[in-house]
Scaffold this motif. Sequence first.
Motif, PDB file in Angstrom:
ATOM      1  N   ILE A  67       0.835  -1.197   0.000  1.00 48.53           N
ATOM      2  CA  ILE A  67       0.000   0.000   0.000  1.00 48.53           C
ATOM      3  C   ILE A  67       0.874   1.253   0.000  1.00 48.53           C
ATOM      4  N   LEU A  68       1.967   1.224   0.741  1.00 51.25           N
ATOM      5  CA  LEU A  68       2.894   2.358   0.733  1.00 51.25           C
ATOM      6  C   LEU A  68       3.450   2.589  -0.670  1.00 51.25           C
ATOM      7  N   ASN A  69       3.824   1.512  -1.342  1.00 55.92           N
ATOM      8  CA  ASN A  69       4.364   1.643  -2.693  1.00 55.92           C
ATOM      9  C   ASN A  69       3.309   2.184  -3.652  1.00 55.92           C
ATOM     10  N   GLN A  70       2.077   1.714  -3.516  1.00 53.80           N
ATOM     11  CA  GLN A  70       1.005   2.213  -4.381  1.00 53.80           C
ATOM     12  C   GLN A  70       0.745   3.694  -4.124  1.00 53.80           C
ATOM     13  N   THR A  71       0.865   4.113  -2.870  1.00 49.95           N
ATOM     14  CA  THR A  71       0.703   5.523  -2.530  1.00 49.95           C
ATOM     15  C   THR A  71       1.801   6.354  -3.203  1.00 49.95           C
ATOM     16  N   ALA A  72       3.035   5.874  -3.087  1.00 53.31           N
ATOM     17  CA  ALA A  72       4.157   6.583  -3.710  1.00 53.31           C
ATOM     18  C   ALA A  72       3.971   6.650  -5.229  1.00 53.31           C
ATOM     19  N   TRP A  73       3.561   5.558  -5.829  1.00 53.26           N
ATOM     20  CA  TRP A  73       3.377   5.521  -7.277  1.00 53.26           C
ATOM     21  C   TRP A  73       2.288   6.509  -7.709  1.00 53.26           C
ATOM     22  N   THR A  74       1.205   6.573  -6.955  1.00 50.83           N
ATOM     23  CA  THR A  74       0.121   7.498  -7.274  1.00 50.83           C
ATOM     24  C   THR A  74       0.606   8.939  -7.194  1.00 50.83           C
ATOM     25  N   LEU A  75       1.373   9.259  -6.159  1.00 44.13           N
ATOM     26  CA  LEU A  75       1.929  10.613  -6.029  1.00 44.13           C
ATOM     27  C   LEU A  75       2.879  10.931  -7.174  1.00 44.13           C
ATOM     28  N   LEU A  76       3.568   9.929  -7.639  1.00 47.47           N
ATOM     29  CA  LEU A  76       4.579  10.100  -8.672  1.00 47.47           C
ATOM     30  C   LEU A  76       3.985  10.321 -10.060  1.00 47.47           C
ATOM     31  N   ILE A  77       2.952   9.569 -10.402  1.00 49.70           N
ATOM     32  CA  ILE A  77       2.446   9.608 -11.777  1.00 49.70           C
ATOM     33  C   ILE A  77       1.240  10.508 -11.978  1.00 49.70           C
ATOM     34  N   SER A  78       0.698  11.051 -10.896  1.00 56.10           N
ATOM     35  CA  SER A  78      -0.505  11.871 -11.025  1.00 56.10           C
ATOM     36  C   SER A  78      -0.245  13.109 -11.878  1.00 56.10           C
ATOM     37  N   GLU A  95      11.022   4.330   2.556  1.00 53.91           N
ATOM     38  CA  GLU A  95      10.540   3.568   3.713  1.00 53.91           C
ATOM     39  C   GLU A  95      10.051   2.189   3.288  1.00 53.91           C
ATOM     40  N   THR A  96       9.398   2.139   2.128  1.00 59.13           N
ATOM     41  CA  THR A  96       8.901   0.865   1.606  1.00 59.13           C
ATOM     42  C   THR A  96      10.057  -0.109   1.373  1.00 59.13           C
ATOM     43  N   ILE A  97      11.125   0.387   0.801  1.00 60.05           N
ATOM     44  CA  ILE A  97      12.274  -0.473   0.510  1.00 60.05           C
ATOM     45  C   ILE A  97      12.945  -0.956   1.788  1.00 60.05           C
ATOM     46  N   LYS A  98      12.910  -0.152   2.839  1.00 62.51           N
ATOM     47  CA  LYS A  98      13.434  -0.616   4.122  1.00 62.51           C
ATOM     48  C   LYS A  98      12.625  -1.813   4.629  1.00 62.51           C
ATOM     49  N   LEU A  99      11.326  -1.799   4.358  1.00 61.07           N
ATOM     50  CA  LEU A  99      10.453  -2.881   4.801  1.00 61.07           C
ATOM     51  C   LEU A  99      10.564  -4.120   3.923  1.00 61.07           C
ATOM     52  N   THR A 100      10.747  -3.913   2.615  1.00 66.09           N
ATOM     53  CA  THR A 100      10.818  -5.037   1.664  1.00 66.09           C
ATOM     54  C   THR A 100      11.937  -4.769   0.654  1.00 66.09           C
ATOM     55  N   PRO A 101      13.172  -4.998   1.054  1.00 62.21           N
ATOM     56  CA  PRO A 101      14.303  -4.652   0.182  1.00 62.21           C
ATOM     57  C   PRO A 101      14.405  -5.472  -1.105  1.00 62.21           C
ATOM     58  N   THR A 102      13.652  -6.535  -1.240  1.00 59.56           N
ATOM     59  CA  THR A 102      13.727  -7.340  -2.463  1.00 59.56           C
ATOM     60  C   THR A 102      12.529  -7.128  -3.396  1.00 59.56           C
ATOM     61  N   ASP A 103      11.677  -6.173  -3.084  1.00 61.05           N
ATOM     62  CA  ASP A 103      10.480  -5.923  -3.892  1.00 61.05           C
ATOM     63  C   ASP A 103      10.834  -5.108  -5.133  1.00 61.05           C
ATOM     64  N   ALA A 104      10.789  -5.743  -6.284  1.00 65.85           N
ATOM     65  CA  ALA A 104      11.150  -5.084  -7.543  1.00 65.85           C
ATOM     66  C   ALA A 104      10.245  -3.902  -7.852  1.00 65.85           C
ATOM     67  N   SER A 105       8.984  -4.007  -7.503  1.00 64.69           N
ATOM     68  CA  SER A 105       8.045  -2.923  -7.761  1.00 64.69           C
ATOM     69  C   SER A 105       8.439  -1.658  -6.997  1.00 64.69           C
ATOM     70  N   TRP A 107      11.478  -0.890  -6.034  1.00 65.59           N
ATOM     71  CA  TRP A 107      12.702  -0.361  -6.656  1.00 65.59           C
ATOM     72  C   TRP A 107      12.366   0.401  -7.933  1.00 65.59           C
ATOM     73  N   ASN A 108      11.377  -0.074  -8.673  1.00 67.91           N
ATOM     74  CA  ASN A 108      10.925   0.633  -9.867  1.00 67.91           C
ATOM     75  C   ASN A 108      10.374   2.008  -9.494  1.00 67.91           C
ATOM     76  N   THR A 109       9.565   2.044  -8.448  1.00 66.05           N
ATOM     77  CA  THR A 109       9.012   3.317  -7.981  1.00 66.05           C
ATOM     78  C   THR A 109      10.130   4.235  -7.505  1.00 66.05           C
ATOM     79  N   LEU A 110      11.123   3.679  -6.825  1.00 63.03           N
ATOM     80  CA  LEU A 110      12.256   4.470  -6.351  1.00 63.03           C
ATOM     81  C   LEU A 110      12.987   5.118  -7.527  1.00 63.03           C
ATOM     82  N   GLY A 111      13.235   4.341  -8.570  1.00 68.65           N
ATOM     83  CA  GLY A 111      13.910   4.891  -9.753  1.00 68.65           C
ATOM     84  C   GLY A 111      13.100   6.019 -10.374  1.00 68.65           C
ATOM     85  N   GLY A 112      11.795   5.822 -10.477  1.00 68.51           N
ATOM     86  CA  GLY A 112      10.933   6.866 -11.014  1.00 68.51           C
ATOM     87  C   GLY A 112      10.932   8.110 -10.146  1.00 68.51           C
TER      88      GLY A 112
END
Length: 121
Positions: A67-78, A95-105, A107-112
Motif C-alpha cells: 500500500i505504501l508503494n502504491q501511494t508513492a506511485w500514485t503521487l509520482l504519476i498523477s 521507507e517501503t524499501i526498508k520494509l521489503t528490500p527485495t520488492d522489484a516494484s 525499486w521501480n518506484t524508487l527509480g521513477g
Amino acid sequence: MLNQREVLAHVPTDQGRGGRPGPADEVRAKVNLAVELSTALRRLGHAGESLRFLDEALELCPGSPAILNQTAWTLLISRDPEVHSPARALEIVKETIKLTPTDASAWNTLGGAYYRTGNLP
C-alpha cells in the motif's frame, strides 16, 4: 497493479474459527475494497480520491509495503498538480524499501521518484 496477496499479507486473519467471519476478516475486506477503489479511481484520473482510499487502507493496515508503494506511485504519476509530489513519493518509497528490500516494484518506484525529482544517484 497491486496483488491482493501482497496487500493483505500484513492484515491478520481469523482462519480456524469454524469458518465464521471475525473482526480480522472484516478488516481484510475493508482493506481490499479500499485498495480496489483506489486503483479504479487512479485509472480514471481521480488521483486525489485514490489517495484518500489508500490512506484509509493504511489506517487499517499500517506499514503495508504494497500500500505504501502504491501511494508513492500514485503521487509520482498523477497529472493533478495538487496530488503530484515526487519528493513525497521518494520519502515514502524509501521507507517501503526498508520494509521489503527485495520488492522489484518498490525499486521501480524508487527509480521513477529519483528521476522525477531530478536526483539521480
